[in-house]
Design a protein around this motif. Structure first.
Motif, short mmCIF file in Angstrom:
data_model
loop_
_atom_site.label_atom_id
_atom_site.label_comp_id
_atom_site.label_asym_id
_atom_site.label_seq_id
_atom_site.Cartn_x
_atom_site.Cartn_y
_atom_site.Cartn_z
N HIS A 70 105.63 -16.40 2.77
CA HIS A 70 104.27 -15.77 2.08
C HIS A 70 103.18 -15.83 3.01
N ASN A 71 103.12 -16.26 4.30
CA ASN A 71 102.13 -16.61 4.83
C ASN A 71 102.11 -16.39 6.33
N VAL A 72 101.22 -15.72 7.11
CA VAL A 72 101.11 -15.74 8.64
C VAL A 72 99.60 -16.52 8.76
N SER A 73 99.79 -17.52 9.56
CA SER A 73 97.94 -17.94 9.64
C SER A 73 97.68 -17.99 11.31
N LEU A 74 96.59 -17.58 11.46
CA LEU A 74 96.11 -17.55 12.75
C LEU A 74 94.89 -18.54 13.03
N LEU A 75 94.62 -19.26 14.07
CA LEU A 75 93.52 -20.05 14.32
C LEU A 75 92.59 -19.19 15.50
N ILE A 76 91.27 -19.01 14.81
CA ILE A 76 90.33 -18.45 15.56
C ILE A 76 89.04 -19.28 15.69
N PRO A 77 88.29 -19.20 16.77
CA PRO A 77 86.89 -19.71 16.73
C PRO A 77 85.97 -19.01 15.55
N SER A 78 85.35 -20.14 14.80
CA SER A 78 84.45 -19.65 13.65
C SER A 78 83.70 -18.71 13.96
N ALA A 79 83.24 -18.54 15.18
CA ALA A 79 82.24 -17.57 15.42
C ALA A 79 82.61 -15.94 15.33
N HIS A 80 84.14 -15.98 15.24
CA HIS A 80 84.72 -14.70 15.11
C HIS A 80 85.38 -14.16 13.83
N LYS A 81 84.99 -15.05 12.84
CA LYS A 81 85.53 -15.19 11.51
C LYS A 81 85.04 -13.67 10.75
N GLN A 82 83.79 -13.35 10.72
CA GLN A 82 83.47 -12.10 10.07
C GLN A 82 84.24 -10.98 10.93
N GLN A 83 84.11 -10.72 12.36
CA GLN A 83 84.75 -9.86 12.93
C GLN A 83 86.43 -9.64 12.51
N THR A 84 86.88 -10.78 12.43
CA THR A 84 88.25 -11.04 12.15
C THR A 84 88.63 -10.34 10.91
N LEU A 85 87.99 -10.78 9.63
CA LEU A 85 87.95 -10.57 8.47
C LEU A 85 88.05 -8.95 8.23
N GLN A 86 86.74 -8.47 8.77
CA GLN A 86 86.71 -7.15 8.68
C GLN A 86 87.58 -6.04 9.49
N LEU A 87 88.13 -6.58 10.59
CA LEU A 87 89.17 -5.82 11.49
C LEU A 87 90.47 -5.84 10.62
N LEU A 88 90.77 -7.02 9.92
CA LEU A 88 92.17 -7.02 9.29
C LEU A 88 91.91 -6.37 7.85
N ASN A 89 90.83 -6.18 7.33
CA ASN A 89 90.65 -5.80 6.21
C ASN A 89 91.09 -3.92 6.59
N THR A 90 90.35 -3.59 7.54
CA THR A 90 90.73 -2.03 8.16
C THR A 90 92.19 -1.95 8.45
N GLY A 91 92.67 -2.74 9.23
CA GLY A 91 93.86 -2.65 9.76
C GLY A 91 95.27 -2.80 8.83
N LEU A 92 95.14 -3.82 7.79
CA LEU A 92 96.21 -3.95 6.98
C LEU A 92 95.88 -3.19 5.63
#
Length: 442
Positions: A417-439
């Motif tokens: 049920h899960n795929v997890s990624l580890l990223i630097p916290s400074a990239h959190k907002q960018q990552t969530l926004q990109l995934l929201n668009t991409g997925l």
């Protein structure tokens, strides 16, 4: 006995007199028998915590000042909640007893058991005030003291069977009562003292009652319309999810979806009681239903968990040696520090933890195994959905979306049920926004 439903209302749902009136409307909008679980008025528990902190430091003047300010807040609340002088006086008398208790505590020696008593006052006051308000409205109900049935064992864990054994005889002895009001969060410990459920508080109470009384549904009412596909505080466009399986909801809760604590899902799941997340401000909104069936396959939501620490152990000598991983895990076990993610290669093991309490000790004990690198300020981003590991193109879509983001670790296949990624916290907002668009195309 007729099947009942549980309705739980959090601090913001009862934090203002008009909200309490709204809750009264919601719980009387149908004739189904119900147990209503209430949190303390918003802000009260934090205030009670600060009273305990002041007393721990021996600063009785500061504690008295906080108590006095809280008392004024409750007097004002009573004036706005009730219109009839008889009921106002009744409410004032009830609240006066609780503040008398708080004032006495400032004059005796402080300890942890007393602190638990202080913390219990919020739920006791909110339920009693709500009960007086229902009385004034002429709504028949019974105040059901949580301290009579809600308990934790010697390991501070609640046991559904023990709660059931105490709760069911009380409900049976009031067959004709259709509406019960009780406190969330508070309980008795194995020594019979007043204590609390800590993790997840009132939501946990609601789920435990729903499981113990085999209820038709456990409704958690908050100020958000269900669980969203992404974090609405970080991402521009999000949407509520209609249906989740218990497993999906648990993954989301564990990996950062703030609306529900992961422990709260477990009791309802054991007894297959559906959990609904609903919005007090928008009662007509569908919200989110959590049940056995997932309802659909594919990506449903993204959650992010901050405050993650990544630890990498590099060792060309030992990694392939028998028992190496066990020795590493034993270090974390010794310091009771859970691991969230793990990846391995020929020469390195990377793990993540979310508790830095024993970081220095852990690193010191890992150093004999090889070179240890520690990265702070990391975030785990989890993409959750039913059978996500089998969903076509999921990985290509994921990495296509995240080209600009430095992904540090990937966990795939450990859970379907899960795929997890580890990223630097400074990239959190960018990552969530990109995934929201991409997925989700949002």
């Amino acid at each position: 006995m007729k099947q009942m439903k549980v309705m739980k209302f959090g601090g913001t749902s009862v934090g203002k007199p008009e909200r309490m009136h709204q809750v009264a409307q919601l719980i009387t909008s149908d004739s189904e028998p119900k147990i209503v679980v209430l949190s303390a008025l918003s802000g009260t528990t934090n205030t009670l915590v600060s009273i305990g902190e002041a007393l721990l430091k021996g600063d009785k003047d500061a504690a008295n000042a906080i108590i006095e300010k809280l008392d004024i807040h409750y007097q004002q609340f009573i004036n706005e909640l009730l219109t009839n002088d008889v009921y106002r006086q009744k409410a004032r008398n009830i609240i006066a007893e609780h503040f008398e208790f708080l004032n006495i505590i400032t004059r005796i020696s402080f300890n942890e058991a007393l602190n638990k008593d202080i913390l219990a006052q919020g739920e006791l006051m909110s339920t009693k005030l709500f009960s007086v308000s229902l009385e004034e409205k002429g709504i028949k109900h019974l105040l059901l003291p949580a301290l009579d049935f809600m308990s934790i064992d010697a390991n501070d864990e609640p046991q559904v069977n023990a709660i059931r054994a105490k709760l069911m005889p009380i409900l049976r002895s009031h067959e004709d009562t259709k509406l019960f009001i009780t406190q969330g969060y508070i309980c008795r410990n194995a020594r019979g003292e007043v204590d609390n459920l800590k993790r997840g508080g009132s939501d946990y109470t609601a789920s435990l009652i729903a499981a113990a009384a085999n209820c038709s549904v456990c409704e958690i009412w908050t100020d958000i319309d269900g669980m969203h596909n992404n974090d609405p505080r970080v991402v521009n466009k999000t949407m509520p999810i209609e249906q989740l399986s218990f497993e999906e909801a648990a993954e989301l809760a564990y990996f950062g979806a703030k609306i529900l604590h992961p422990t709260c899902i477990w009791p309802a799941q054991q007894e297959k009681v559906p959990v609904k997340l609903l919005n007090t401000m928008q009662p007509e909104a569908a919200g989110t239903t959590i049940m056995q069936e997932a309802g659909s396959v594919g990506v449903k939501a993204i959650a992010a968990k901050d405050g993650i620490i990544a630890i990498k152990i590099k060792s060309s000598r030992m990694l392939l040696a028998y028992g190496f991983l066990r020795k590493i895990f034993e270090v974390f076990e010794k310091y009771r520090t859970p691991i969230d993610m793990i990846t391995t290669s020929e020469v390195a093991v990377s793990v993540t933890i979310d508790n830095a309490s024993f970081l220095k000790e852990i690193v010191k004990e890992l150093e004999p195994f090889g070179t240890v690198e520690v990265d702070l300020d990391q975030t785990i981003v989890s993409i959750v959905g039913n059978d996500i590991a089998q969903t076509q193109d999921i990985l290509s879509k994921l990495f296509e979306s995240l080209k600009p983001v430095p992904v540090r670790m990937v966990s795939y296949g450990g859970s379907k049920h899960n795929v997890s990624l580890l990223i630097p916290s400074a990239h959190k907002q960018q990552t969530l926004q990109l995934l929201n668009t991409g997925l989700f195309g949002l």
